[in-house]
Design an enzyme around this catalytic site. Structure first.
Site, PDB file in Angstrom:
ATOM      1  CG  ASP A   1      91.830 -12.152 101.380  1.00  0.00           C
ATOM      2  OD1 ASP A   1      91.295 -10.861 100.877  1.00  0.00           O
ATOM      3  OD2 ASP A   1      91.101 -13.133 100.856  1.00  0.00           O
TER       4      ASP A   1
ATOM      5  CG  HIS B   1      94.907  -3.618  98.703  1.00  0.00           C
ATOM      6  ND1 HIS B   1      95.383  -3.226  97.274  1.00  0.00           N
ATOM      7  CD2 HIS B   1      94.591  -4.943  98.340  1.00  0.00           C
ATOM      8  CE1 HIS B   1      95.350  -4.174  96.395  1.00  0.00           C
ATOM      9  NE2 HIS B   1      94.708  -5.448  96.939  1.00  0.00           N
TER      10      HIS B   1
END
EC number: 6.3.4.4
Length: 432
Positions: free
Chosen positions: A14, A42
């Site tokens: 992340d 993403h």
């Protein structure tokens, strides 16, 4: 001569890899995913429009860039085709730009059922998987009973392998977890439908990469998750089921390791973790809440709230070592704008021992107390800054301190979610 760059997450995932990959694909002939599956999330923001990708490489929004999925990726055909259709709905010719390795293992309904059943059975000891079948699919790959993309195009072979696979997994589902079995005919028909859809996109990825290099075109290798989630080098057992480090870019695509020239570690200006597992610098107070709110720390794949904490230079030094990091990209600098004081972890106190490197094993790490240095914050906006000299003096000092502690130069600084909200100090393709 072609120059090839590997992008990896250097924390617990992340970190903002999608934005950086999208930014760098301006310079490439192809971008390739080499591990993980649709457990990745993403997020790209271009001119204010957000796109979330799970399987398709983050270069798909760039015209003229080929997007490749290497053999190291476990492929959920339904998730892939859904993503393709969403992109096509936005006018992106995803099928034209995408190519898939025939050696990709498939994620099937039995894998998802097993993943969810196992996690439920663990109760409070759950690992925190996404429940998408990633781990069970990798298990089948390693045990050599997995079904691969290439098997979809041979009905009799597919039916035989699928029958054997479901016999094995249904026994476990029914007699160990007391769950319903997966229907053979339903899965077979789905797989045959997938075959028709996927066939035009299947190609020899290693050969395509070689052709790009022979033509002098640069390549970008896009990692998923983060170094500290690596199956071998992460905080085991609270890890993912693949190798998330730079070395996997070779094994997961079919390129030789000498053709990987630069490794960029994507690193948040603070630290986050989603799911279970040790997290020494975690903040369970108002500062942690502030980081979560300002950073919008919710998973793009699961929607789960991320745990937030101070920057951990000890863990980053290990990530730099494992990946041979050439440069750092520091993301979400703007999230720290309101803080009066910033803390950086420089060691762990574990009983009578001070660790300045990452201790082995999640159990020991869970008992460590972080040792900090404090730096003054800047308490002014860095959002959208695009030049180094326009950053507040204390923000520049913070970044230089990170360089000093980790021993790797800062190449890129991200100051917001949009592609253009970026400071490029060193273009990896010009440095490779």
């Amino acid at each position: 001569m072609a120059k090839n760059v590997v992008v990896v997450g250097s924390q617990w995932g992340d970190e903002g890899k999608g934005k950086v990959v999208d930014l760098l694909t301006e310079h490439t002939g192809a971008v390739v995913r080499f591990q993980g599956g649709h457990n990745a999330g993403h997020t790209l923001v271009i001119d204010g429009e957000q796109t979330i990708l799970h399987l398709i490489p983050s270069g798909v929004l760039r015209e003229g860039v080929q997007c490749l999925i290497g053999n190291g990726v476990v492929l959920a055909p339904d998730a892939l085709l859904e993503e393709v259709q969403e992109l096509e709905g936005k006018g992106v010719p995803a099928r034209e730009r995408l190519r898939i390795s025939p050696a990709c293992p498939l994620i099937l309904p039995c894998h998802v059922a097993l993943d969810k059943a196992r996690e439920a059975a663990r109760g409070q000891a759950r690992i925190g998987t996404t429940g998408r079948g990633i781990g069970p699919a990798y298990e089948d790959k390693v045990s050599r009973r997995g079904i691969r993309v290439a098997d979809l195009f041979h009905r009799e072979r597919l039916a035989a392998k699928l029958g054997e696979l479901l016999d094995y997994h249904n026994f476990v589902l029914q007699h160990y977890f007391h769950e319903q079995p997966i229907d053979f005919q339903d899965v077979l028909e789905r797989c045959l439908t997938y075959a028709d859809e996927l066939r035009p996109m299947v190609a020899d990825i290693g050969q395509l990469l070689q052709e790009h290099m022979d033509a002098g075109r640069d390549l970008l290798f896009e990692g998923a998750q983060g170094t500290l989630l690596d199956i071998d080098h992460g905080t085991y057992p609270f890890v993912t089921s693949s190798n998330t480090v730079a070395g996997a870019a070779a094994t997961g695509t079919g390129i030789g390791p000498r053709d990987l020239h630069y490794v960029l570690g994507i690193t948040k200006a603070y630290t986050t973790r989603v799911g279970s597992g040790p997290f020494p610098t975690e903040l369970e107070d108002e500062i942690g809440d502030l980081l979560g709110e300002r950073g919008r720390e919710f998973g793009a794949t699961t929607g789960r709230k991320r745990r937030c904490g101070w920057f951990d230079a000890v863990a980053l030094r290990r990530a730099a070592q494992i990946n041979s990091l050439s440069g750092l990209c520091i993301t979400k600098l703007d999230v720290l704008d309101e803080l009066e004081t910033l803390r950086i972890c420089i060691g762990y106190q574990c009983g009578d021992q001070l660790w300045e490197s990452l201790p082995p094993g999640a159990e020991l790490l869970a008992d460590c107390e972080p040792q900090y240095i404090d730096l003054p914050g800047w308490q002014s906006s860095t959002l959208g800054v695009q030049q180094w000299d326009d950053l507040p003096e204390n923000a520049r000092a913070y970044l230089r301190k990170l360089e000093e502690l980790i021993g790797v130069p800062v190449a890129i600084v991200s100051t917001g979610p949009d592609r253009k909200e970026t400071i490029v100090l060193q273009n990896p393709f010009e440095s490779a």
